[in-house]
Design a protein around this motif. Structure first.
Motif, mmCIF file in Angstrom:
data_model
loop_
_atom_site.group_PDB
_atom_site.id
_atom_site.type_symbol
_atom_site.label_atom_id
_atom_site.label_comp_id
_atom_site.label_asym_id
_atom_site.label_seq_id
_atom_site.Cartn_x
_atom_site.Cartn_y
_atom_site.Cartn_z
ATOM 1 N N ASP A 5 2.100 8.924 9.485
ATOM 2 C CA ASP A 5 2.888 7.634 9.706
ATOM 3 C C ASP A 5 2.431 6.274 9.276
ATOM 4 O O ASP A 5 3.233 5.841 8.186
ATOM 5 N N ALA A 6 1.330 6.180 10.023
ATOM 6 C CA ALA A 6 1.167 5.072 9.989
ATOM 7 C C ALA A 6 0.324 5.102 8.157
ATOM 8 O O ALA A 6 0.450 4.000 7.975
ATOM 9 N N LEU A 7 -0.329 5.870 7.756
ATOM 10 C CA LEU A 7 -0.716 5.759 6.359
ATOM 11 C C LEU A 7 0.211 5.649 5.549
ATOM 12 O O LEU A 7 -0.127 5.397 4.166
ATOM 13 N N THR A 8 1.474 6.360 5.660
ATOM 14 C CA THR A 8 3.317 6.161 4.732
ATOM 15 C C THR A 8 3.244 4.219 4.767
ATOM 16 O O THR A 8 3.542 4.319 3.673
ATOM 17 N N GLY A 9 3.110 3.310 6.163
ATOM 18 C CA GLY A 9 3.267 2.497 6.240
ATOM 19 C C GLY A 9 2.574 1.415 5.088
ATOM 20 O O GLY A 9 3.425 0.879 4.254
ATOM 21 N N ILE A 10 1.840 2.035 4.896
ATOM 22 C CA ILE A 10 0.120 1.160 4.441
ATOM 23 C C ILE A 10 0.581 1.251 2.775
ATOM 24 O O ILE A 10 0.402 0.664 2.618
ATOM 25 N N THR A 11 0.598 2.881 2.879
ATOM 26 C CA THR A 11 1.039 3.123 1.294
ATOM 27 C C THR A 11 2.148 2.816 0.727
ATOM 28 O O THR A 11 1.926 1.646 -0.294
ATOM 29 N N ILE A 12 3.748 2.443 1.879
ATOM 30 C CA ILE A 12 4.278 1.692 1.192
ATOM 31 C C ILE A 12 4.439 -0.081 0.585
ATOM 32 O O ILE A 12 4.467 -0.246 0.133
ATOM 33 N N LEU A 13 3.947 -0.362 1.619
ATOM 34 C CA LEU A 13 3.050 -1.691 2.127
ATOM 35 C C LEU A 13 2.247 -1.924 0.309
ATOM 36 O O LEU A 13 2.685 -3.288 -0.122
ATOM 37 N N GLY A 14 2.026 -1.134 0.255
ATOM 38 C CA GLY A 14 0.300 -1.187 -1.117
ATOM 39 C C GLY A 14 1.365 -1.211 -2.357
ATOM 40 O O GLY A 14 1.301 -1.980 -2.950
ATOM 41 N N LEU A 15 2.598 -0.435 -2.273
ATOM 42 C CA LEU A 15 4.066 -0.126 -3.363
ATOM 43 C C LEU A 15 4.452 -1.894 -3.617
ATOM 44 O O LEU A 15 4.807 -2.212 -4.291
ATOM 45 N N ALA A 16 4.533 -1.831 -2.285
ATOM 46 C CA ALA A 16 5.278 -3.364 -2.539
ATOM 47 C C ALA A 16 4.104 -4.074 -3.032
ATOM 48 O O ALA A 16 4.999 -5.302 -3.477
ATOM 49 N N GLY A 17 3.296 -4.379 -2.417
ATOM 50 C CA GLY A 17 2.403 -5.536 -3.253
ATOM 51 C C GLY A 17 1.931 -5.246 -4.672
ATOM 52 O O GLY A 17 1.672 -6.395 -6.031
ATOM 53 N N TRP A 18 1.792 -4.227 -5.085
ATOM 54 C CA TRP A 18 1.826 -4.211 -6.385
ATOM 55 C C TRP A 18 2.957 -4.718 -7.347
ATOM 56 O O TRP A 18 2.960 -4.596 -8.469
ATOM 57 N N LEU A 19 3.860 -3.724 -6.300
ATOM 58 C CA LEU A 19 5.350 -4.336 -7.396
ATOM 59 C C LEU A 19 5.576 -5.762 -7.523
ATOM 60 O O LEU A 19 5.960 -6.610 -8.328
ATOM 61 N N ALA A 20 5.188 -6.319 -6.591
ATOM 62 C CA ALA A 20 5.240 -8.366 -6.403
ATOM 63 C C ALA A 20 4.313 -8.485 -7.459
ATOM 64 O O ALA A 20 5.130 -9.834 -8.061
ATOM 65 N N THR A 21 3.319 -7.901 -7.849
ATOM 66 C CA THR A 21 2.580 -9.116 -8.649
ATOM 67 C C THR A 21 2.853 -8.463 -9.689
ATOM 68 O O THR A 21 1.662 -8.730 -11.114
ATOM 69 N N GLU A 22 3.495 -7.307 -10.306
ATOM 70 C CA GLU A 22 3.955 -6.787 -11.447
ATOM 71 C C GLU A 22 4.212 -8.176 -12.712
ATOM 72 O O GLU A 22 5.530 -8.682 -11.990
ATOM 73 N N GLN A 23 4.104 -8.292 -13.869
ATOM 74 C CA GLN A 23 4.856 -8.867 -14.716
ATOM 75 C C GLN A 23 5.449 -8.395 -15.592
ATOM 76 O O GLN A 23 5.426 -7.051 -15.853
ATOM 77 N N HIS A 24 6.766 -8.956 -15.916
ATOM 78 C CA HIS A 24 7.542 -8.574 -16.974
ATOM 79 C C HIS A 24 7.731 -8.287 -18.129
ATOM 80 O O HIS A 24 6.253 -8.882 -18.803
#
Length: 222
Positions: free
Chosen positions: A203-222
């Motif tokens: 569960d913790a690894l899944t949560g960390i991975t989802i947070l990582g995906l959120a960070g990746w999406l936040a840095t993505e440029q159009h």
């Protein structure tokens, strides 16, 4: 119609894209681990409603227009970031709550029977809603369909709408196949009787991975 699509190259590429451990596939894995294969698989179509709408938009020519709009991209992107952050943090909180739990008593057969059907239905809707929200709040999915699908149209294609719809339908089928695989993996881990500590770690690894995906999406440029 079918001859205008390069199916032999499409299916391997679609399988690689769909099998990548994105947020929706991680949800299928987590749901399979926590609730079993059937609830996880039945929830996965929640992601296909936004996927189908995106594919229809691409076939109608709206996908490129929306993908080119920086304002629309940023609005969807930040909605996705917020939701993924919330989902990742909630998953981590669940893992830590399990750690602090001192005991667990199995419910009696009478307790299991009372309201079981209602609880199962509510759970199915909740899991499907999670799948829907993760998919609809990801602007990269729309761009994926806009850029990815047309690559497999043959040069002799005189019209793009119908072949794109066929490709989109085939991609959803591949995505569902991969979702079933993730759900089956989670269910298999569940049936192996893994310890509570191992479930907390997953569960913790899944949560960390989802947070990582959120960070990746936040840095993505159009």
């Amino acid at each position: 119609m079918f001859s205008t699509v390069e199916w032999t190259t499409f299916f391997p590429a679609a399988l690689l894209v769909a099998a990548a451990p994105g947020a929706n596939q991680l949800l299928s894995l987590r749901n399979g681990l926590r609730h079993g294969r059937t609830p996880a698989v039945s929830a996965s179509p929640g992601r296909f409603t936004p996927f189908a709408l995106m594919i229809i938009a691409v076939a109608a020519g709206l996908g490129a227009v929306l993908a080119a709009s920086e304002a629309a991209f940023n609005i969807i992107k930040w909605c996705g970031v917020v939701y993924l952050l919330w989902l990742g943090l909630r998953t981590l909180v669940t893992a830590f709550r399990q750690r602090s739990a001192t005991g667990w008593a199995a419910p009696s057969s009478e307790q299991r029977d009372v309201g079981a059907s209602h609880q199962d239905e509510a759970r199915s809707w909740r899991l499907a809603r999670q799948e829907f929200l993760v998919a609809v709040s990801n602007p990269k999915a729309l761009i994926l369909f806009t850029v990815f699908l047309p690559q497999f149209l043959g040069r002799d294609a005189d019209t793009m709408a119908t072949p794109l719809l066929l490709l989109g339908t085939a991609y959803i089928a591949v995505e569902f196949f991969c979702a079933c695989g993730y759900a089956a993996l989670g269910s298999r881990l569940r049936s192996m009787g893994i310890t509570r500590r191992a479930r907390r770690i997953l569960d913790a690894l899944t949560g960390i991975t989802i947070l990582g995906l959120a960070g990746w999406l936040a840095t993505e440029q159009h």
